[in-house]
Every structure is written in C-alpha cells, then in structure tokens.
Design an enzyme around this catalytic site. Sequence first.
Site, PDB file in Angstrom:
ATOM      1  N   CYS A   1       0.809  -1.231   0.000  1.00  0.00           N
ATOM      2  CA  CYS A   1       0.000   0.000   0.000  1.00  0.00           C
ATOM      3  C   CYS A   1       0.834   1.268   0.000  1.00  0.00           C
ATOM      4  O   CYS A   1       0.531   2.216  -0.728  1.00  0.00           O
ATOM      5  CB  CYS A   1      -0.972   0.002   1.174  1.00  0.00           C
TER       6      CYS A   1
ATOM      7  N   HIS B   1      -2.082   1.353   6.817  1.00  0.00           N
ATOM      8  CA  HIS B   1      -2.530   1.377   5.423  1.00  0.00           C
ATOM      9  C   HIS B   1      -2.736   2.819   4.976  1.00  0.00           C
ATOM     10  O   HIS B   1      -3.577   3.537   5.517  1.00  0.00           O
ATOM     11  CB  HIS B   1      -3.829   0.580   5.285  1.00  0.00           C
TER      12      HIS B   1
ATOM     13  N   ASP C   1      -7.896   4.248  -3.356  1.00  0.00           N
ATOM     14  CA  ASP C   1      -7.040   3.220  -2.762  1.00  0.00           C
ATOM     15  C   ASP C   1      -6.710   2.209  -3.847  1.00  0.00           C
ATOM     16  O   ASP C   1      -7.534   1.372  -4.198  1.00  0.00           O
ATOM     17  CB  ASP C   1      -7.749   2.544  -1.588  1.00  0.00           C
TER      18      ASP C   1
END
Length: 290
Positions: free
Chosen positions: A68, A107, A122
């Site tokens: 991420c 994250h 995302d």
Amino acid sequence: MDLRGYFNRIGFTGTYDKPDLDTLRTIHRLHVMTIPFENLSIHCGEKNTTDLNIIYDKLVKSNRGGWCCENNLLFSWVLKEMGYKYTKLGSKVFNKFQNDFYPVDSHLINMVEIDGKPYITDVSYGVSCQLWYPLEMTSGKDQLQPPGVFRLLNDGMTWVLEKTSRKQVIKDKAYAHSSLIDRRLMKKMYCFSLTPRDKEHFVETLDCLQTSPDSRFVLKSICSLQTPNGFRALIGWTYSEIAYNPEEDCDMVDMKEIPDCEIEAVLKEKFNVVLVNKFTPKNKKANYCM
C-alpha cells in the site's frame, strides 16, 4: 520521475487537461489492472521503502508491484502532478480474528476533492477487496463496483470502510476448506480519520510489517492483480483465478499449486513481474485471505 512514464506503464492514452472525476476513475482502474499488489521484495532479501524515487523506479521502470505505501504513495504523486487536490490519510486495518481494528495506522490511502466533493482512492488493497474506482465519501451509501458493494460509514469522528461480498464457489473441492478463502459476506476493511498524514507517519509500522516474524507479510508471499472480470493471486505456491459472477451472486474460484520450477514463469505470464533476486515463496498461517 516522469508522469508520461507512469501513463505508459498503466496504458493511459487520454487527455488530462483538467482534474475531473472521469479521469480519476480511469487512472484508478488502469492502475489496479496493471500494477500488482505484492510484497515479493520481502521474500527476495530486499527492503520496501517510502522513498518516492525508489518506488517510481520499482513500479514504473521495473514493472514491479508493491504494497500500500508504495502504490498509494506513487498514486499521491500522480494526483499532485495531475493537479488534483488530495490529502494522504492513514487507516487501521480490521483484524477478523480479534474482531477489531489494529491499533496503529498501517494502510495509506488518499482523499481527493473534486468540485468540493471528497472521494477516497485506494489502489493497493489487493485481492477481492480492491477498489476499482474512487469511493464517494457519503456515509451509508451503497456503492456497487465489480468486486461487490462498498460502503463508507461515519460516526462523526471516524470513517469505516466495509464491503458486502458474494459467495465464493470453489471449483476444486480439495480447496474447499483452504484458509485463503474468505467466507465472510459482510466484512470491515479499515477505519480512518481525516487527519492528514505524511509518509514519515508510516515508517516505523512499515519496518515492523516487513521484519516481525508475526507479520502477515513476512509469513506469506503475496502477489495479486485485478483482471477485467475478477482478479488473480499467487500466495505462496497457491495460484488462484477468481471470476466475478454478479448475475448469479457468486464468484468462481479456481485454485492450484505451482511447483517451484514454475513460479518465475507464473509471475511473468500472469503478473508481468520479473524478479532480479532469488525469491523464496512462503505461505505460513497468518491473518490473510482472498
């Protein structure tokens, strides 16, 4: 670092003369279809970093993927270069075994504002919970995407992202009880506040995630990529292809084991990933499923 190089990497051929929602949706989808979510560096004796120049070289020039902080940091740079108003945020991933969110931000995500309206982007959650498109930040609104229905909830302080999934149908019954199968139809993904975070906020946690013997990313080697009708994943030696079938409210899951001698070929053929250093697959018990 060159924006045109990134566009070539994801196959974007459109114009970007204004930072609008349609363009954001396009590059978001192209990114997750082209750049894998993967943690293979950890299993190649390499170290993941928050250095944007290194991330660009890895994901764009070397056709690799990343986790991420790599994918979403790169995406935040893309947003900046394209003229979008954005904010980096930190989120706490949900732990299904403890039925609670992890205590620290692990994250990284981006919030983008377009015409005064906020969206969450995302591009690096991976597998069945990967967003294909930005999410409108409207609490309680069901937002249908090919992987399922995503929903943001807000209690005034904290936002929670959850997803309603379809039943997974396993083709080979030998894998019916695999720990990689996520049998939850309703799942919480992560929670976050709107406090801006810079990349330094994540450094200590990311170091832990790639070194702690208890980390899911140390216990499992993971590579996943979205496809036009689902996604594919290589977790340890287990290769899976998932086909979304919303018409019948199910997803078809085809799983098989890959021998060591074929791992490199699978990474190249299915994910367009070529590793420089020796890769050691790993699939030990951990809190991770598809």
